[in-house]
Scaffold this active site. Structure first.
Site, short mmCIF file in Angstrom:
data_model
loop_
_atom_site.label_atom_id
_atom_site.label_comp_id
_atom_site.label_asym_id
_atom_site.label_seq_id
_atom_site.Cartn_x
_atom_site.Cartn_y
_atom_site.Cartn_z
N ASP A 148 26.02 48.77 36.34
CA ASP A 148 26.77 49.35 37.46
C ASP A 148 26.10 49.08 38.81
OD1 ASP A 148 28.52 50.38 35.63
OD2 ASP A 148 28.39 52.45 36.35
N VAL A 161 41.23 32.32 38.51
CA VAL A 161 40.97 32.66 39.91
C VAL A 161 40.14 31.52 40.50
CG1 VAL A 161 39.74 34.23 41.45
CG2 VAL A 161 41.08 35.15 39.55
N HIS A 175 41.10 45.00 34.71
CA HIS A 175 41.90 44.44 33.60
C HIS A 175 43.33 44.95 33.65
CE1 HIS A 175 38.71 42.37 31.58
NE2 HIS A 175 38.05 43.45 31.19
N GLU A 227 37.61 48.25 34.16
CA GLU A 227 38.78 48.40 33.28
C GLU A 227 40.07 48.43 34.10
OE1 GLU A 227 38.10 47.79 30.43
OE2 GLU A 227 36.02 48.40 30.20
N THR A 266 32.38 51.13 35.24
CA THR A 266 33.15 50.84 34.02
C THR A 266 34.63 51.00 34.31
OG1 THR A 266 31.33 51.54 32.60
CG2 THR A 266 33.54 51.51 31.62
#
Lengths: 308, 106
Positions: free
Chosen positions: A274, A235, A214, A211, A207
């Site tokens: 994950d 991309v 970002h 993040e 996680t």
């Protein structure tokens, strides 16, 4: 993937859904966003060779003993970031062979800060006992006035807040160019690190990897257009993909006529569990590079040896 | 509106892992829920509007503009969205959970 139409850097940035709040409340944000996307698109500089080490402060904001995660859990998250952003994660073999040549080493490392904003020694972890049992995604956790912990200067530190989030949110981030007082990422404590309260299927620290992606200006791999095939993550080497992947797909997972290889669900910027994400691409690394020479260039200075 | 429970009028997060065939499960969005990589949601307001919440580009939920809802019969709501109106059946609602089913005749 990229849009087939002629790129319009201003439109790219301004149409992103998450930007709307900042566009509404921070007039300078729109200008900064447009200028940065233009620089990113037209950027023609060699890839950075040096490894950058980003100073990190982790703000643990807790109302119950369980939320006050221990140092080991924090360190386990830093270890994951260092592996994932160096393409040194032990599970790289999960990447299907067709995408292995695209794996990107971002040459970014992370270290808990050793000096606070006043120059005093620190372990890079703040602990705030709060009366707020759980926080929404409204940035209240980022201010002492609303039961959280104030950011350290964003031009010097990556701020990570760890708390109990409401609404079943694993984490959220702020893109470059936003207000410095809320700059950073937020992760709910049960999705943070690999030990302590970390709980499957978000117990491998991905996680925070997502993040921080970002925070470096990476977009969701499917292009944030719901289940459509027209959105872009800007991309080139990520396949066009309809919507977010969930759980742990089986290769190949085809959408938007992207066969035979299908969605790149092993990418950290998808919504996969994950255990099933494992890579950034070289194209994503280029965007990270552009961010580190643009809106986050101040971190290069902060990252010098003997700095922070 | 008088026929609808007061509990309906709050913000709900979609806990899709609890869904059953045809029925979507929502929990109050202001409480801790099992984490997920982005949840959609819905917020009903007593003024005849609702908000559709979607995961934003940086993962914080992002609201739609206010949209109109109206009663479409007992336990039925007509939701006016971008793709025209749909009928949602309120299968159950309490302080803890909201169950919605899209009507096949909507």
């Amino acid at each position: 993937m990229t849009e087939s139409a002629v790129p319009d850097a201003v439109r790219r940035c301004a149409t992103m859904q998450v930007h709307h709040r900042l566009l509404d409340v921070v007039p300078a944000y729109a200008d900064a966003c447009a200028a940065f996307e233009n620089r990113t698109f037209f950027r023609q500089v060699p890839a950075r060779v040096d490894v950058v080490r980003i100073p990190v402060v982790v703000h643990v904001v807790w109302a119950s003993a369980e939320q006050n995660i221990d140092d080991e859990q924090v360190h386990s998250q830093i270890d994951v970031l260092n592996a994932d952003f160096r393409a040194a994660n032990a599970d790289l073999d999960r990447v299907p062979d067709v995408w292995k040549p695209l794996i990107g080493d971002a040459r970014v490392e992370f270290a808990l800060a050793t000096r606070d904003p006043d120059g005093r020694p620190t372990d890079g972890i703040t602990r705030t006992h709060s009366s707020v049992p759980a926080f929404g995604a409204d940035d209240a956790v980022k201010s002492a006035l609303t039961g959280g912990s104030d950011a350290w200067p964003a031009q010097t530190y990556l701020n990570i807040w760890v708390c109990q989030l409401t609404g079943g949110i694993a984490g959220y981030a702020q893109f470059p160019g936003g207000p410095s007082g809320t700059d950073g990422i937020v992760v709910t404590h049960t999705s943070f690190g690999t030990t302590g309260t970390a709980t499957a299927p978000f117990d491998l620290g991905r996680t925070a990897t997502h993040e921080v992606g970002h925070w470096f200006n990476l977009r969701h791999i499917w292009g944030d257009d719901g289940e459509g095939c027209h959105g872009s993550d800007f991309v080139d080497d990520t396949p066009n993909q309809a919507g977010p992947s969930r759980g742990c797909p089986t290769f190949p997972a085809v959408s938007c006529d992207n066969g035979p290889n299908g969605d790149m669900f092993v990418n950290f910027m998808d919504y996969t569990d994950d255990a099933c994400t494992a890579m950034f691409t070289q194209g994503q690394v280029e965007r990270i590079d552009a961010t580190l020479t643009g809106p986050r260039a101040s971190l290069l200075a902060a990252a010098t040896p003997g700095g922070i | 509106m008088a026929d609808l429970p007061a509990a309906l009028f709050q913000r709900w997060a979609h806990v899709d892992e609890e869904d059953t065939p045809g029925v979507r499960v929502y929990r109050p969005a202001d409480r801790p829920l099992p984490p997920a990589r982005g949840r959609d949601g819905i917020e009903f307001r007593t003024d005849g509007t609702y908000i559709a919440w979607e995961p934003g580009a940086a993962d914080a939920p992002y609201p739609s503009e206010p949209r109109q809802w109206s009663l479409a019969g007992p336990d039925r709501l007509r939701l006016h969205g971008q793709d025209g109106p749909i009928i949602e059946v309120v299968v159950a609602v309490s302080d803890e959970v909201l169950l919605l089913r899209e009507a096949s005749d909507g």
